[in-house]
Design a protein around this motif. Structure first.
Motif, PDB file in Angstrom:
ATOM      1  N   LYS A   1       0.834  -1.207   0.000  1.00  0.00           N
ATOM      2  CA  LYS A   1       0.000   0.000   0.000  1.00  0.00           C
ATOM      3  C   LYS A   1       0.867   1.255   0.000  1.00  0.00           C
ATOM      4  CE  LYS A   1      -4.299  -1.403   2.266  1.00  0.00           C
ATOM      5  NZ  LYS A   1      -5.168  -1.139   3.436  1.00  0.00           N
ATOM      6  N   GLU A   2       1.947   1.212   0.761  1.00  0.00           N
ATOM      7  CA  GLU A   2       2.842   2.367   0.821  1.00  0.00           C
ATOM      8  C   GLU A   2       3.474   2.639  -0.542  1.00  0.00           C
ATOM      9  OE1 GLU A   2       5.604   1.651   4.073  1.00  0.00           O
ATOM     10  OE2 GLU A   2       4.455   3.085   5.273  1.00  0.00           O
ATOM     11  N   VAL A   3       3.822   1.581  -1.245  1.00  0.00           N
ATOM     12  CA  VAL A   3       4.405   1.740  -2.576  1.00  0.00           C
ATOM     13  C   VAL A   3       3.373   2.328  -3.540  1.00  0.00           C
ATOM     14  CG1 VAL A   3       5.348   0.528  -4.577  1.00  0.00           C
ATOM     15  CG2 VAL A   3       6.094  -0.098  -2.275  1.00  0.00           C
ATOM     16  N   ILE A   4       2.141   1.831  -3.479  1.00  0.00           N
ATOM     17  CA  ILE A   4       1.079   2.338  -4.355  1.00  0.00           C
ATOM     18  C   ILE A   4       0.824   3.815  -4.072  1.00  0.00           C
ATOM     19  CG2 ILE A   4      -1.394   2.180  -4.870  1.00  0.00           C
ATOM     20  CD1 ILE A   4      -1.123  -0.865  -4.410  1.00  0.00           C
TER      21      ILE A   4
ATOM     22  N   SER B   1       9.527  -1.269  -0.861  1.00  0.00           N
ATOM     23  CA  SER B   1       8.705  -2.352  -0.304  1.00  0.00           C
ATOM     24  C   SER B   1       9.511  -3.264   0.620  1.00  0.00           C
ATOM     25  CB  SER B   1       8.114  -3.194  -1.436  1.00  0.00           C
ATOM     26  OG  SER B   1       9.110  -4.008  -2.039  1.00  0.00           O
ATOM     27  N   GLN B   2      10.844  -3.129   0.547  1.00  0.00           N
ATOM     28  CA  GLN B   2      11.767  -3.968   1.315  1.00  0.00           C
ATOM     29  C   GLN B   2      11.713  -5.426   0.866  1.00  0.00           C
ATOM     30  OE1 GLN B   2      11.404  -3.296   5.568  1.00  0.00           O
ATOM     31  NE2 GLN B   2      11.051  -1.108   5.272  1.00  0.00           N
ATOM     32  N   TRP B   3      11.268  -5.634  -0.376  1.00  0.00           N
ATOM     33  CA  TRP B   3      11.302  -6.958  -0.991  1.00  0.00           C
ATOM     34  C   TRP B   3      12.320  -6.946  -2.121  1.00  0.00           C
ATOM     35  CZ3 TRP B   3       5.354  -6.521  -1.339  1.00  0.00           C
ATOM     36  CH2 TRP B   3       4.762  -7.058  -0.184  1.00  0.00           C
ATOM     37  N   LYS B   4      12.807  -8.106  -2.470  1.00  0.00           N
ATOM     38  CA  LYS B   4      13.648  -8.206  -3.648  1.00  0.00           C
ATOM     39  C   LYS B   4      12.796  -7.955  -4.888  1.00  0.00           C
ATOM     40  CE  LYS B   4      17.111 -11.309  -1.685  1.00  0.00           C
ATOM     41  NZ  LYS B   4      17.823 -12.608  -1.801  1.00  0.00           N
TER      42      LYS B   4
END
Length: 247
Positions: A145-148, A168-171
């Motif tokens: 949601k933060e990325v969106i 997002s702190q994801w790869k």
């Protein structure tokens, strides 16, 4: 809304020319055909803003079949103009959900007011749809949601996938997978769609030149913006502005 394109589908020449004259006097650009196949061909080639349809045409396909086509197309309003008001005809017409119904014989003012009202209402329907679109539902992970939200707040910028994945702190691969899973489109498509939506609002609400809109929305070039807009909207940005811009 003047100077937009109106298509008349009418096989009675005198009536067709009469309607054409009425609309041209009001400042509309008018196309005239007498059958469904030619109407569809015109719709595919031109940026038609409104279609006026006679129901009983002297061809294999009647006006209601064109109404069904336009209902499925879902981007052009249409009004029936006919002398038939029997229950069977009305029941068939209702299934196509027209924007208006003018009964022959009609007065000039009937055509003028119906055309103006339908075009005005449809214009605001288009803009309202754009402005009411919301970010997807509450089941989306918080970090997504933060990325969106970041994308929506910075849609004018050039947005890179690596940057979004980092937020997002994801790869990168996992971010792409999660985004597509919950938003149902890829990050690339989501960003492009939002940029096009923003462009539509700028085209309608402002007089900003097209090349400047392309620049402000972070497109690589005007050609890139122009091609993306036409692919997504089935019309050029210039024609979209002519059709919907506030006067």
């Amino acid at each position: 809304m003047k100077s937009c394109f109106v298509l008349i589908v009418e096989d009675e020449a005198l009536i067709a020319m009469h309607i054409k004259a009425i609309l041209q006097d009001e400042g509309y650009c008018v196309f005239l055909v007498n059958n469904v196949d030619d109407a569809i061909s015109c719709i595919e080639k031109e940026s038609i803003a409104l279609v006026l349809i006679d129901i009983h045409l002297n061809k294999d396909k009647d006006g209601v079949s064109l109404g069904k086509y336009l209902l499925q197309l879902d981007r052009i309003p249409y009004i029936y103009i006919t002398s038939y008001i029997d229950k069977e005809t009305l029941d068939r017409v209702k299934e196509t959900r027209p924007y208006g119904y003018i009964v022959k014989p009609f007065k000039d003012i009937d055509v003028i007011t119906s055309t103006s009202i339908v075009l005005n209402n449809y214009k605001y329907k288009e803009i309202d749809i754009l402005r009411k679109k919301e970010v997807p539902n509450d089941f989306i992970p918080y970090r997504l949601k933060e990325v969106i939200a970041y994308i929506n707040e910075n849609i004018e910028q050039k947005l890179e996938i690596d940057e979004l994945a980092s937020k997002s702190q994801w790869k990168r691969h996992h971010f792409m997978k999660m985004f597509t899973k919950y938003v149902h489109v890829s990050p690339y498509q989501y960003i492009l769609t939002r940029k096009i939506e923003k462009a539509k609002i700028l085209l309608v609400d402002t007089a900003i030149p097209l090349n400047q809109i392309a620049y402000e929305l972070g497109f690589k070039s005007y050609a890139n913006f122009s091609n993306a807009f036409k692919k997504n909207c089935n019309m050029t940005a210039e024609n979209y502005r002519k059709r919907f811009q506030k006067k």
